[in-house]
Design a protein around this motif. Structure first.
Motif, PDB file in Angstrom:
ATOM      1  N   UNK A 378       6.977  -7.260  -3.855  1.00  0.00           N
ATOM      2  CA  UNK A 378       6.855  -8.024  -5.100  1.00  0.00           C
ATOM      3  C   UNK A 378       5.554  -8.817  -5.107  1.00  0.00           C
ATOM      4  N   UNK A 379       5.259  -9.471  -3.987  1.00  0.00           N
ATOM      5  CA  UNK A 379       4.038 -10.267  -3.885  1.00  0.00           C
ATOM      6  C   UNK A 379       2.795  -9.406  -4.098  1.00  0.00           C
ATOM      7  N   UNK A 380       2.767  -8.241  -3.468  1.00  0.00           N
ATOM      8  CA  UNK A 380       1.601  -7.373  -3.591  1.00  0.00           C
ATOM      9  C   UNK A 380       1.457  -6.817  -4.999  1.00  0.00           C
ATOM     10  N   UNK A 381       2.591  -6.493  -5.638  1.00  0.00           N
ATOM     11  CA  UNK A 381       2.537  -5.973  -7.005  1.00  0.00           C
ATOM     12  C   UNK A 381       1.987  -7.027  -7.963  1.00  0.00           C
ATOM     13  N   UNK A 382       2.478  -8.248  -7.841  1.00  0.00           N
ATOM     14  CA  UNK A 382       2.015  -9.323  -8.733  1.00  0.00           C
ATOM     15  C   UNK A 382       0.556  -9.650  -8.478  1.00  0.00           C
ATOM     16  N   UNK A 383       0.161  -9.742  -7.202  1.00  0.00           N
ATOM     17  CA  UNK A 383      -1.230 -10.087  -6.894  1.00  0.00           C
ATOM     18  C   UNK A 383      -2.192  -8.997  -7.346  1.00  0.00           C
ATOM     19  N   UNK A 384      -1.747  -7.745  -7.325  1.00  0.00           N
ATOM     20  CA  UNK A 384      -2.601  -6.652  -7.783  1.00  0.00           C
ATOM     21  C   UNK A 384      -2.930  -6.788  -9.267  1.00  0.00           C
ATOM     22  N   UNK A 385      -1.897  -7.009 -10.072  1.00  0.00           N
ATOM     23  CA  UNK A 385      -2.124  -7.169 -11.514  1.00  0.00           C
ATOM     24  C   UNK A 385      -2.823  -8.486 -11.804  1.00  0.00           C
ATOM     25  N   UNK A 386      -2.457  -9.535 -11.068  1.00  0.00           N
ATOM     26  CA  UNK A 386      -3.060 -10.845 -11.293  1.00  0.00           C
ATOM     27  C   UNK A 386      -4.548 -10.837 -10.962  1.00  0.00           C
ATOM     28  N   UNK A 387      -4.940 -10.108  -9.918  1.00  0.00           N
ATOM     29  CA  UNK A 387      -6.360 -10.038  -9.567  1.00  0.00           C
ATOM     30  C   UNK A 387      -7.190  -9.459 -10.699  1.00  0.00           C
ATOM     31  N   UNK A 388      -6.720  -8.357 -11.290  1.00  0.00           N
ATOM     32  CA  UNK A 388      -7.441  -7.733 -12.408  1.00  0.00           C
ATOM     33  C   UNK A 388      -7.431  -8.653 -13.624  1.00  0.00           C
ATOM     34  N   UNK A 389      -6.278  -9.281 -13.881  1.00  0.00           N
ATOM     35  CA  UNK A 389      -6.183 -10.174 -15.045  1.00  0.00           C
ATOM     36  C   UNK A 389      -7.120 -11.369 -14.910  1.00  0.00           C
ATOM     37  N   UNK A 390      -7.147 -11.978 -13.726  1.00  0.00           N
ATOM     38  CA  UNK A 390      -8.023 -13.132 -13.503  1.00  0.00           C
ATOM     39  C   UNK A 390      -9.491 -12.737 -13.682  1.00  0.00           C
ATOM     40  N   UNK A 391      -9.870 -11.586 -13.129  1.00  0.00           N
ATOM     41  CA  UNK A 391     -11.256 -11.132 -13.258  1.00  0.00           C
ATOM     42  C   UNK A 391     -11.620 -10.888 -14.723  1.00  0.00           C
ATOM     43  N   UNK A 392     -10.718 -10.237 -15.457  1.00  0.00           N
ATOM     44  CA  UNK A 392     -10.992  -9.953 -16.866  1.00  0.00           C
ATOM     45  C   UNK A 392     -11.083 -11.235 -17.690  1.00  0.00           C
ATOM     46  N   UNK A 393     -10.192 -12.168 -17.431  1.00  0.00           N
ATOM     47  CA  UNK A 393     -10.221 -13.437 -18.162  1.00  0.00           C
ATOM     48  C   UNK A 393     -11.500 -14.212 -17.863  1.00  0.00           C
ATOM     49  N   UNK A 394     -11.925 -14.227 -16.598  1.00  0.00           N
ATOM     50  CA  UNK A 394     -13.166 -14.923 -16.233  1.00  0.00           C
ATOM     51  C   UNK A 394     -14.368 -14.323 -16.958  1.00  0.00           C
ATOM     52  N   UNK A 395     -14.425 -12.988 -17.022  1.00  0.00           N
ATOM     53  CA  UNK A 395     -15.534 -12.339 -17.725  1.00  0.00           C
ATOM     54  C   UNK A 395     -15.519 -12.691 -19.214  1.00  0.00           C
ATOM     55  N   UNK A 396     -14.334 -12.640 -19.816  1.00  0.00           N
ATOM     56  CA  UNK A 396     -14.231 -12.930 -21.242  1.00  0.00           C
ATOM     57  C   UNK A 396     -14.570 -14.391 -21.549  1.00  0.00           C
ATOM     58  N   UNK A 397     -14.126 -15.306 -20.701  1.00  0.00           N
ATOM     59  CA  UNK A 397     -14.451 -16.720 -20.905  1.00  0.00           C
ATOM     60  C   UNK A 397     -15.952 -16.969 -20.786  1.00  0.00           C
ATOM     61  N   UNK A 398     -16.574 -16.302 -19.806  1.00  0.00           N
ATOM     62  CA  UNK A 398     -18.018 -16.468 -19.637  1.00  0.00           C
ATOM     63  C   UNK A 398     -18.778 -15.955 -20.845  1.00  0.00           C
ATOM     64  N   UNK A 399     -18.358 -14.818 -21.388  1.00  0.00           N
ATOM     65  CA  UNK A 399     -19.051 -14.276 -22.566  1.00  0.00           C
ATOM     66  C   UNK A 399     -18.802 -15.149 -23.791  1.00  0.00           C
ATOM     67  N   UNK A 401     -18.365 -18.365 -23.719  1.00  0.00           N
ATOM     68  CA  UNK A 401     -19.180 -19.558 -23.511  1.00  0.00           C
ATOM     69  C   UNK A 401     -20.618 -19.318 -23.982  1.00  0.00           C
ATOM     70  N   UNK A 402     -21.109 -18.088 -23.781  1.00  0.00           N
ATOM     71  CA  UNK A 402     -22.464 -17.744 -24.227  1.00  0.00           C
ATOM     72  C   UNK A 402     -22.510 -17.424 -25.715  1.00  0.00           C
ATOM     73  N   UNK A 403     -21.323 -17.259 -26.332  1.00  0.00           N
ATOM     74  CA  UNK A 403     -21.290 -16.877 -27.738  1.00  0.00           C
ATOM     75  C   UNK A 403     -21.507 -15.401 -27.954  1.00  0.00           C
ATOM     76  N   UNK A 404     -21.279 -14.585 -26.900  1.00  0.00           N
ATOM     77  CA  UNK A 404     -21.470 -13.146 -27.001  1.00  0.00           C
ATOM     78  C   UNK A 404     -20.144 -12.456 -27.273  1.00  0.00           C
ATOM     79  N   UNK A 405     -20.211 -11.330 -27.971  1.00  0.00           N
ATOM     80  CA  UNK A 405     -18.994 -10.598 -28.295  1.00  0.00           C
ATOM     81  C   UNK A 405     -18.482  -9.795 -27.106  1.00  0.00           C
ATOM     82  N   UNK A 406     -19.399  -9.333 -26.252  1.00  0.00           N
ATOM     83  CA  UNK A 406     -19.033  -8.515 -25.101  1.00  0.00           C
ATOM     84  C   UNK A 406     -19.645  -9.113 -23.835  1.00  0.00           C
ATOM     85  N   UNK A 407     -19.002  -8.922 -22.679  1.00  0.00           N
ATOM     86  CA  UNK A 407     -19.576  -9.408 -21.420  1.00  0.00           C
ATOM     87  C   UNK A 407     -20.906  -8.732 -21.116  1.00  0.00           C
ATOM     88  N   UNK A 408     -21.826  -9.496 -20.535  1.00  0.00           N
ATOM     89  CA  UNK A 408     -23.116  -8.977 -20.106  1.00  0.00           C
ATOM     90  C   UNK A 408     -23.377  -9.342 -18.660  1.00  0.00           C
TER      91      UNK A 408
END
Length: 459
Positions: A378-399, A401-408
């Motif tokens: 269970x721990x590994x399954x959740x951390x696997x999806x959470x890792x991708x989700x956290x990375x995607x959210x960080x990229x989207x938040x950064x873009x 913040x810059x006012x860009x529509x897509x990550x760069x």
């Protein structure tokens, strides 16, 4: 077979959609159907293995997954494909945790490190080689072969289980905890679907965020029930063992988030940030893959020499540093610097994941191994999806913040920085472990004793 399947399908979504005459976005239901089925069945895997026998369940899981792969490869419509993915999820939810249970029940403590290192390979290699392999097969053959290749693998797996895995009798019968199953399955389904939705750029964030919050709340209720039920679906007794709780649900859980986020970020960096095609990005990721391979022969000697705590702390900080350094990569970074950095990141990833998986079961009593395997899964399954989700959210938040529509390219630095700090911080958290943690498994006790004998024998 299972780990590759999860990482290959994402590279084939446009081609699969074209075959079915639907939009690529519509294919997300195939990913979600598999995810929901795994999440729903996973909490019951230990009970099913105890009730019907681990070998029998392992065989049935491999057979189900193999036949479902055939169904995916032959599917002519989207509903047929989704139905086959549901059956695949049923097999996958039982295959990995029950297979790990078979290993743990038959391995002596002196064999645990080597056995865990072997069964960790798929989790290390699949996220790295899966997208490359899937892209190659889809481009030069057909997306259907991504699933049909599971047929010979599944048959070989069935033959190997029949030949090598002993037919141990089922464990003592215990009643099925229906409330515990509904609560834990519901919590995992809500949590994983919510996190998977957060990882998708096209998803509206409020709906998956609400699902994630509901999943966490349901999980709290599930834990409350499992602690008080006379015959819980999953015993939480293993959490009283410090090495298990630290490596599976504490610092180890946080480090796995970083481990799963990095293979997601690197191909995106090379394609979105550097403007490379999939083939060129795959060649760069190959250095990361080779680092995972190169560390394998060194894991046991290093652990024998330094012990789990020292390795987890030192390697954890080094791993965080290599992840953080990836954020400063640019299209102009010399290959002489880029390739060794990716290789070093692969080295630390392999070492840390093997240490975590081994330490989790170093001090677990035989009677708790079934429940501990389920909790770890269970721990590994959740951390696997959470890792991708956290990375995607960080990229989207950064873009945003810059006012860009897509990550760069500029958006990858804060994402890698946050993930690197998470890895380094979780590595330092292992300082709370005793110095002799897992020494019986790592061989550090025997190694220290031999050094002491050598010193005492000197004139």
């Amino acid at each position: 077979m299972q780990n590759l399947d999860g990482s290959i399908i994402n590279t084939s979504l446009p081609q699969i959609a074209g075959s079915f005459g639907v939009r690529p976005l519509d294919l997300s239901v195939g990913v979600t159907a598999y995810l929901v089925t795994v999440a729903a069945v996973l909490p019951a895997s230990g009970w099913v293995a105890d009730r019907f026998g681990a070998r029998r369940v392992f065989l049935a899981a491999i057979l189900l997954f193999t036949l479902a792969s055939l169904g995916c490869g032959l599917a002519g419509t989207l509903p047929q494909f989704v139905a086959a993915r549901v059956v695949q999820g049923l097999g996958g939810a039982l295959m990995t945790p029950v297979g790990r249970m078979v290993v743990l029940r038959n391995a002596q403590k002196s064999e645990l490190l080597q056995a865990t290192a072997l069964i960790t390979w798929p989790a290390l290699l699949a996220p790295v080689i899966g997208p490359v392999l899937g892209g190659f097969i889809t481009t030069y053959a057909s997306w259907r072969w991504n699933f049909l290749l599971n047929l010979p693998l599944g048959l070989a797996g069935l033959a190997a289980v029949l030949r090598f895995v002993p037919a141990l009798p089922p464990e003592a019968r215990r009643p099925f905890d229906r409330p515990g199953f509904l609560l834990s399955a519901g919590a995992l389904v809500l949590l994983l679907v919510g996190l998977e939705g957060l990882a998708r750029v096209e998803a509206r964030p409020m709906v998956p965020l609400l699902l994630t919050i509901l999943g966490v709340a349901t999980g709290i209720i599930a834990v409350w029930h499992l602690r008080r039920a006379p015959a819980p679906l999953v015993s939480l007794s293993a959490l009283a063992t410090q090495t298990f709780s630290a490596s599976s649900l504490g610092a180890g859980f946080l480090y796995r988030i970083a481990i799963n986020a990095t293979p997601f970020l690197l191909p995106l960096l090379f394609q979105v940030g550097f403007g490379m095609d999939a083939a060129g990005a795959g060649l760069l990721v190959l250095a990361y893959f080779l680092g995972n391979l190169a560390m394998k022969p060194l894991t046991s000697p290093v652990l024998r020499r330094f012990g789990f705590r020292t390795v987890l702390v030192t390697n954890g900080v080094l791993g965080g540093a290599t992840i953080l350094a990836c954020g400063w990569l640019t299209p102009g970074t010399p290959p002489a610097l880029l390739t060794p950095l990716l290789f070093a990141a692969g080295l630390t990833r392999s070492m840390q994941l093997t240490c975590l998986n081994t330490l989790a079961f170093a001090d677990i009593e035989p009677a708790w191994r079934s429940a501990a395997t389920t909790l770890s899964g269970v721990s590994q399954q959740v951390s696997s999806v959470l890792g991708i989700a956290v990375a995607a959210v960080l990229l989207n938040l950064a873009s945003l913040w810059r006012g860009a529509a897509e990550p760069g390219l500029a958006d990858f630095l804060p994402a890698f920085f946050a993930i690197g700090l998470l890895a380094a911080g979780s590595g330092l958290a292992f300082l709370r472990l005793p110095g002799a943690a897992g020494a019986e498994v790592s061989g550090a006790v025997r190694s220290s004793a031999r050094r002491g004998e050598t010193s005492s024998s000197r004139p």
